[in-house]
Design a protein around this motif. Sequence first.
Motif, PDB file in Angstrom:
ATOM      1  N   SER A   1       0.838  -1.199   0.000  1.00  0.00           N
ATOM      2  CA  SER A   1       0.000   0.000   0.000  1.00  0.00           C
ATOM      3  C   SER A   1       0.869   1.244   0.000  1.00  0.00           C
ATOM      4  O   SER A   1       1.682   1.444   0.905  1.00  0.00           O
ATOM      5  CB  SER A   1      -0.916   0.014   1.227  1.00  0.00           C
ATOM      6  OG  SER A   1      -1.511   1.284   1.405  1.00  0.00           O
ATOM      7  N   SER A   2       0.696   2.110  -1.000  1.00  0.00           N
ATOM      8  CA  SER A   2       1.502   3.321  -1.095  1.00  0.00           C
ATOM      9  C   SER A   2       1.157   4.322  -0.010  1.00  0.00           C
ATOM     10  O   SER A   2       2.047   4.971   0.555  1.00  0.00           O
ATOM     11  CB  SER A   2       1.297   3.974  -2.468  1.00  0.00           C
ATOM     12  OG  SER A   2       1.939   3.219  -3.458  1.00  0.00           O
TER      13      SER A   2
ATOM     14  N   GLY B   1       6.829  11.638  -0.462  1.00  0.00           N
ATOM     15  CA  GLY B   1       5.594  11.503  -1.228  1.00  0.00           C
ATOM     16  C   GLY B   1       5.785  10.658  -2.469  1.00  0.00           C
ATOM     17  O   GLY B   1       4.956   9.796  -2.793  1.00  0.00           O
ATOM     18  N   ALA B   2       6.891  10.890  -3.182  1.00  0.00           N
ATOM     19  CA  ALA B   2       7.164  10.125  -4.403  1.00  0.00           C
ATOM     20  C   ALA B   2       7.626   8.708  -4.092  1.00  0.00           C
ATOM     21  O   ALA B   2       7.181   7.746  -4.725  1.00  0.00           O
ATOM     22  CB  ALA B   2       8.212  10.852  -5.237  1.00  0.00           C
ATOM     23  N   ALA B   3       8.528   8.572  -3.108  1.00  0.00           N
ATOM     24  CA  ALA B   3       9.060   7.237  -2.787  1.00  0.00           C
ATOM     25  C   ALA B   3       7.953   6.296  -2.312  1.00  0.00           C
ATOM     26  O   ALA B   3       8.008   5.088  -2.559  1.00  0.00           O
ATOM     27  CB  ALA B   3      10.144   7.356  -1.721  1.00  0.00           C
ATOM     28  N   GLY B   4       6.929   6.843  -1.648  1.00  0.00           N
ATOM     29  CA  GLY B   4       5.822   5.999  -1.199  1.00  0.00           C
ATOM     30  C   GLY B   4       5.094   5.323  -2.336  1.00  0.00           C
ATOM     31  O   GLY B   4       4.543   4.231  -2.173  1.00  0.00           O
ATOM     32  N   THR B   5       5.094   5.941  -3.519  1.00  0.00           N
ATOM     33  CA  THR B   5       4.363   5.348  -4.646  1.00  0.00           C
ATOM     34  C   THR B   5       4.996   4.054  -5.135  1.00  0.00           C
ATOM     35  O   THR B   5       4.323   3.226  -5.759  1.00  0.00           O
ATOM     36  CB  THR B   5       4.281   6.336  -5.829  1.00  0.00           C
ATOM     37  OG1 THR B   5       5.588   6.569  -6.364  1.00  0.00           O
ATOM     38  CG2 THR B   5       3.664   7.653  -5.410  1.00  0.00           C
ATOM     39  N   VAL B   6       6.304   3.891  -4.876  1.00  0.00           N
ATOM     40  CA  VAL B   6       6.990   2.671  -5.349  1.00  0.00           C
ATOM     41  C   VAL B   6       6.381   1.421  -4.711  1.00  0.00           C
ATOM     42  O   VAL B   6       6.504   0.317  -5.244  1.00  0.00           O
ATOM     43  CB  VAL B   6       8.505   2.759  -5.044  1.00  0.00           C
ATOM     44  CG1 VAL B   6       9.251   1.554  -5.595  1.00  0.00           C
ATOM     45  CG2 VAL B   6       9.090   4.031  -5.637  1.00  0.00           C
ATOM     46  N   ALA B   7       5.666   1.603  -3.594  1.00  0.00           N
ATOM     47  CA  ALA B   7       5.091   0.461  -2.882  1.00  0.00           C
ATOM     48  C   ALA B   7       4.085  -0.317  -3.714  1.00  0.00           C
ATOM     49  O   ALA B   7       3.898  -1.515  -3.481  1.00  0.00           O
ATOM     50  CB  ALA B   7       4.424   0.932  -1.580  1.00  0.00           C
TER      51      ALA B   7
END
Length: 426
Positions: free
Chosen positions: A109-110, A140-146
Amino acid sequence: MILILILVFGTLLTLGLPIAFTLGITAMVMIGLYSPAPLMMLPEVMYNSLDTFPLMAIPFFVIAATFMVRGGTSRYLINAADCYVRQAWGGLAIVSVVSCMIFGAICGSSVATALAIGVIIIPAMMRFGYPRTFAMGVVGAAGTVAIMIPPSIAMIIYGIMADESIPRLFLAGVMPGILQGGLYIAWISYDARRRKIGGAPKASLDETLSSTFKALPALSMPFIILGGIYSGIVTVTEAAALGAIVAIFISLFVYREVKPMQLIPITAEAMKSAGMVMFIISTAIVFGNWLTEAGIPARLVDLAKELRLTPFFFLFFVNIILLILGMFLEVVSVMLITLPIILPVVNLLGIDLIHFGIVMTVNMELALITPPVGLNLYVIAGISRAPLAETIRGVFPFMILSVFQLALITYWPAYTLFLPNLLMPR
């Protein structure tokens, strides 16, 4: 009919109705006007749509993510990663990317990843002199890699909708997820060196070993989940359940940051979040069934034949449409609304469904950081108590990198298909 559909859907969305109700009411209106089927079928379709074994993975991953957020897992991951890269330019920012990748490899989950990592590392970066805009943009951006690094809730939903192998989808996301993290780290290193951000003293050997040892229980979870799936011991759903059990065990008995009396309230919190997702899925499937019954996907297939559409231009236009929808709708909604319409054309043009699943996933990553409805933007702005516009400025360079990644994945299928074809050939 199309005009009425757009009018009803757009009006409900503009009024601020939750997306699950928007989809359900739109389907109900369109079925009432244009279908001979009785409206009494809607509850039955909604119930039956959730009665699938792979879909049960979602609540288990949500439970795992919730206990990890509340159980201190993110802090131990951050401390361990920090010992290895703190001396580099932008070291703490690199730590946030690495931590998000590891955390995402556990929960899928991002939003949960951005929250768990951001709560700890954004204040830490600001204490060490990192500009707030820079810190917010990185997390914010790194969380999307999830949602690219397996396991991924978005890939599970796509696999169910497209009737594709979820383990193969997970494998296809490995290389793009690692490359995306690498692109973010390269930009951070360049920008931090240029602006003289970071560069702390190197951690001692004792501190490094101690932090790594404390992080081992958290680091074991990706191996348990993914190892179980690819060894054939467990299915994706069973691996999700196993991950939830391990997350609860680690939070209660290893890190001891969750007390036994909190077990039921935290589980209830997780199930509330999972219930919202499942409700959106059920109403979206009703909506998708009506679209199929109304022949809209078939009309698109006929139009594609008439226009002699090539895969190149089709994927280009799909990316544009998904980017626009991602600005206004959240990830699950975009996927469930568009897939019943798009997939018949994908099959007609001979585009590999695994490849298209990764194209869709990258678009969903962008949806999480594109205003005005990017969920990660709101999470990070809330953590930092900063204006949304400042968060958007921080994320913008990473959006450009993600668009580059999207173009690479869209027009180089071998990049995503190499691992699944190597390790799980059809």
